[in-house]
Design a protein around this motif. Structure first.
Motif, PDB file in Angstrom:
ATOM      1  N   MET A 146     -41.995 -41.189  91.784  1.00  0.00           N
ATOM      2  CA  MET A 146     -41.930 -40.001  92.631  1.00  0.00           C
ATOM      3  C   MET A 146     -42.219 -38.738  91.832  1.00  0.00           C
ATOM      4  N   ILE A 147     -41.687 -38.660  90.616  1.00  0.00           N
ATOM      5  CA  ILE A 147     -41.935 -37.489  89.761  1.00  0.00           C
ATOM      6  C   ILE A 147     -43.409 -37.390  89.407  1.00  0.00           C
ATOM      7  N   GLU A 148     -44.024 -38.541  89.082  1.00  0.00           N
ATOM      8  CA  GLU A 148     -45.440 -38.544  88.724  1.00  0.00           C
ATOM      9  C   GLU A 148     -46.302 -38.070  89.888  1.00  0.00           C
ATOM     10  N   ILE A 149     -46.026 -38.566  91.094  1.00  0.00           N
ATOM     11  CA  ILE A 149     -46.816 -38.185  92.257  1.00  0.00           C
ATOM     12  C   ILE A 149     -46.627 -36.709  92.589  1.00  0.00           C
ATOM     13  N   ALA A 150     -45.392 -36.213  92.406  1.00  0.00           N
ATOM     14  CA  ALA A 150     -45.098 -34.827  92.769  1.00  0.00           C
ATOM     15  C   ALA A 150     -45.634 -33.817  91.766  1.00  0.00           C
ATOM     16  N   PHE A 151     -45.627 -34.175  90.472  1.00  0.00           N
ATOM     17  CA  PHE A 151     -45.892 -33.158  89.458  1.00  0.00           C
ATOM     18  C   PHE A 151     -47.100 -33.411  88.553  1.00  0.00           C
ATOM     19  N   LEU A 152     -47.644 -34.624  88.537  1.00  0.00           N
ATOM     20  CA  LEU A 152     -48.763 -34.906  87.642  1.00  0.00           C
ATOM     21  C   LEU A 152     -50.074 -34.974  88.411  1.00  0.00           C
ATOM     22  N   ASP A 153     -51.145 -34.524  87.763  1.00  0.00           N
ATOM     23  CA  ASP A 153     -52.454 -34.632  88.399  1.00  0.00           C
ATOM     24  C   ASP A 153     -52.974 -36.057  88.255  1.00  0.00           C
ATOM     25  N   LEU A 154     -54.091 -36.338  88.922  1.00  0.00           N
ATOM     26  CA  LEU A 154     -54.621 -37.701  88.956  1.00  0.00           C
ATOM     27  C   LEU A 154     -54.888 -38.282  87.567  1.00  0.00           C
ATOM     28  N   PRO A 155     -55.574 -37.583  86.652  1.00  0.00           N
ATOM     29  CA  PRO A 155     -55.850 -38.179  85.336  1.00  0.00           C
ATOM     30  C   PRO A 155     -54.580 -38.600  84.598  1.00  0.00           C
ATOM     31  N   ALA A 156     -53.533 -37.779  84.650  1.00  0.00           N
ATOM     32  CA  ALA A 156     -52.289 -38.123  83.951  1.00  0.00           C
ATOM     33  C   ALA A 156     -51.635 -39.343  84.592  1.00  0.00           C
ATOM     34  N   ARG A 157     -51.620 -39.405  85.927  1.00  0.00           N
ATOM     35  CA  ARG A 157     -51.011 -40.554  86.614  1.00  0.00           C
ATOM     36  C   ARG A 157     -51.785 -41.828  86.323  1.00  0.00           C
ATOM     37  N   LEU A 158     -53.115 -41.726  86.356  1.00  0.00           N
ATOM     38  CA  LEU A 158     -53.942 -42.901  86.117  1.00  0.00           C
ATOM     39  C   LEU A 158     -53.809 -43.372  84.669  1.00  0.00           C
ATOM     40  N   ALA A 159     -53.771 -42.440  83.730  1.00  0.00           N
ATOM     41  CA  ALA A 159     -53.609 -42.810  82.321  1.00  0.00           C
ATOM     42  C   ALA A 159     -52.272 -43.509  82.096  1.00  0.00           C
TER      43      ALA A 159
END
Length: 233
Positions: A146-159
């Motif tokens: 949930m934190i990743e989806i709310a606060f990180l952009d796509l490249p950071a989440r995918l990495a």
């Protein structure tokens, strides 16, 4: 069920971290109250929203845990393999399944029914603690997601996702590169985004020699750069 059949179930159950700390007598008791079910790749094991009265341990194969959004997009919560268990939430509270589970490969599952398992939990604190540890792991992972989806952009989440997947399937001496088999659609489902956006990001990383896309495989070539991207650098 024959003695040989119970022994087989006991052996299969011992592959899971939840059961491996239990003594042989308790494992045998669990085996006595369990049964084996097999599913072919692509079979639906159970569906979100339906009643759930059992927990399952994976003895062979792998499964995918997922949910559908109101717009009917499938979001992958987790891929589980040998030694993992699932279905514990509905089993413990007696309510509906909180997600759907599908067989990714041909699977052999050891099924534990709610009534028998609750009886064992009442007089076996070690097993209860193991189950609590499992639930805590999944709550932590859900919070992280949930934190990743709310606060990180796509490249950071995918990495971050690629790094997690590569840790689950590490490189070896004869295969020094990390190779992942998940499709771009599957990766998109795991981070709550579209395949098109994931494809654009991967193509950019391929040009930068961070990853490679080859023969259906996603190859991690520069893990340190992925770690930097995961931290937004």
């Amino acid at each position: 069920m024959s003695v040989d059949g119970d022994f087989k179930k006991e052996k299969l159950l011992s592959k899971s971290f939840i059961f491996d700390a239990l003594d042989s007598k308790t494992q045998q008791e669990l085996a006595n109250f369990s049964y084996i079910k097999r599913f072919a790749a692509g079979d639906i094991i159970f569906t979100m929203g339906l009643p759930g009265q059992s927990m399952m341990a994976i003895a062979e194969g792998s499964v995918r845990v997922s949910m559908f959004t109101p717009s009917d997009r499938e979001v992958t919560l987790n891929d589980l393999t040998v030694g993992d268990v699932f279905g514990e939430i509905a089993l413990l509270d007696g309510q509906e399944r909180s997600a759907s589970v599908t067989a990714l490969t041909n699977c052999t599952l050891v099924v534990l029914e709610r009534r028998a398992l609750l009886d064992i939990l009442q007089h076996n604190p070690e097993f209860s603690i193991k189950l609590i540890e499992l639930l805590c792991q999944r709550v932590r992972r859900s919070d992280e997601r949930m934190i990743e989806i709310a606060f990180l952009d796509l490249p950071a989440r995918l990495a971050k996702l690629l790094l997690r997947l590569s840790t689950a399937a590490p490189a070896t001496a004869d295969k020094p590169l990390f190779k992942l088999s998940q499709s771009q659609s599957e990766l998109a489902g795991m981070i709550g985004n579209s395949r098109e956006n994931v494809n654009r990001c991967l193509k950019k990383w391929q040009k930068a020699d961070v990853i490679d896309l080859q023969g259906g495989w996603l190859i991690l070539k520069d893990r340190s750069r992925l770690e930097a991207l995961a931290h937004g650098e």
